[in-house]
Motif scaffolding. Structure first.
Motif, PDB file in Angstrom:
ATOM      1  N   TYR A 127      12.749  89.308  38.174  1.00 24.28           N
ATOM      2  CA  TYR A 127      12.843  87.932  37.681  1.00 24.28           C
ATOM      3  C   TYR A 127      11.539  87.487  37.041  1.00 24.28           C
ATOM      4  CZ  TYR A 127      13.178  82.844  37.718  1.00 24.28           C
ATOM      5  OH  TYR A 127      13.165  81.532  37.358  1.00 24.28           O
ATOM      6  N   SER A 165      15.890  88.971  41.249  1.00 27.64           N
ATOM      7  CA  SER A 165      14.938  88.450  42.221  1.00 27.64           C
ATOM      8  C   SER A 165      13.653  89.262  42.156  1.00 27.64           C
ATOM      9  CB  SER A 165      15.526  88.508  43.642  1.00 27.64           C
ATOM     10  OG  SER A 165      15.863  89.846  43.989  1.00 27.64           O
ATOM     11  N   TYR A 204      19.288  85.957  37.105  1.00 29.03           N
ATOM     12  CA  TYR A 204      19.952  86.088  38.404  1.00 29.03           C
ATOM     13  C   TYR A 204      19.334  87.193  39.252  1.00 29.03           C
ATOM     14  CZ  TYR A 204      23.306  83.339  35.762  1.00 29.03           C
ATOM     15  OH  TYR A 204      23.886  82.367  34.991  1.00 29.03           O
TER      16      TYR A 204
END
Length: 252
Positions: free
Chosen positions: A116, A112, A110
């Motif tokens: 991620y 970014s 979840y």
């Protein structure tokens, strides 16, 4: 985080209500380690769930960054849980068909940007820190209880949360391994300035905290004394000492 007069009751089949927490006051600052000690059924996990926005109080106030949490909408509560808190659950809650590294990387799905894209590397690095680098590709059923606990701890820490909520983090570990896990929790939270709230039945674990409390009869009260005094108190109060379950850091 600040709790003021927090109450939690649950309804019973006969229409009455069972009090779990009866007016809890607690403030936890960034970078602080707070421990709450209590017997089984004393409401420790309920308190932790309220702090982590997994449950809501029946009464009283809970302020997070000065914002009343009872005004938070469901989507914002969910987002804050993911951004602010890292959870170490007593029951581990690992995904059974995912490897250790996939379990640890799960919270970063979840994220970014770089967080991620580098999630698998970050997960492997955190598993190395808890002594499970060689077990990264094993699914939970191939791991001992103590190893599963360390996977859960690595998962809680991988996002570098602002608050770590640990429910019996050494409950499945032997004394030496438990001490190393607590040292890791303390080290990583100190690096990031995160608060650490430990729920435990083990007074030797509580002795590592900056501030310590007992929870009994729904009330939270300060618990004073050093590690030796707390250990002596354990035998008088009926609170358990360290559990012994996992033989060490290596494979089971």
């Amino acid at each position: 985080m600040a709790l003021s007069g927090v109450r939690r009751e649950v309804p019973l089949p006969d229409g009455s209500r069972l009090p779990i927490l009866t007016g809890v006051d607690l403030e936890v600052d960034a970078g602080e380690h707070v421990a709450v000690v209590g017997r089984s059924g004393s409401g420790k996990s309920t308190l932790l769930n309220i702090l982590g926005l997994l449950d809501s109080p029946t009464g009283g106030a809970y302020l997070l960054d000065g914002e009343p949490t009872d005004r938070l909408r469901a989507r914002r509560r969910s987002r804050l849980r993911g951004e602010v808190f890292g959870f170490v659950f007593q029951q581990f809650n690992l995904l059974p068909r995912r490897t250790a590294v996939e379990n640890v990387a799960a919270p970063l799905l979840y994220a970014s940007g770089r967080a991620y894209l580098t999630r698998t590397r970050a997960a492997r690095e955190m598993l190395d820190r808890v002594g499970l680098g060689a077990r990264a590709d094993q699914v939970p059923e191939r791991l001992s209880g103590g190893e599963q606990q360390r996977v859960a701890i690595a998962r809680a820490l991988v996002r570098r949360p602002r608050v770590v909520l640990a429910d019996e983090p050494t409950g499945a570990l032997d004394v030496e391994t438990g001490a190393r896990v607590m040292a890791l929790l303390t080290e990583v939270t100190a690096e990031t300035g995160a608060a650490l709230v430990t729920i435990t039945h083990d007074l030797s674990v509580a002795a590592l905290a900056d501030r310590r409390f007992t929870l009994e009869g729904g009330h939270l009260a300060p618990l004073d004394g050093d590690a030796h005094l707390l250990a002596a108190t354990a035998s008088r109060s009926g609170v358990d000492g360290p559990a012994v379950a996992d033989p060490g850091w290596g494979p089971a």
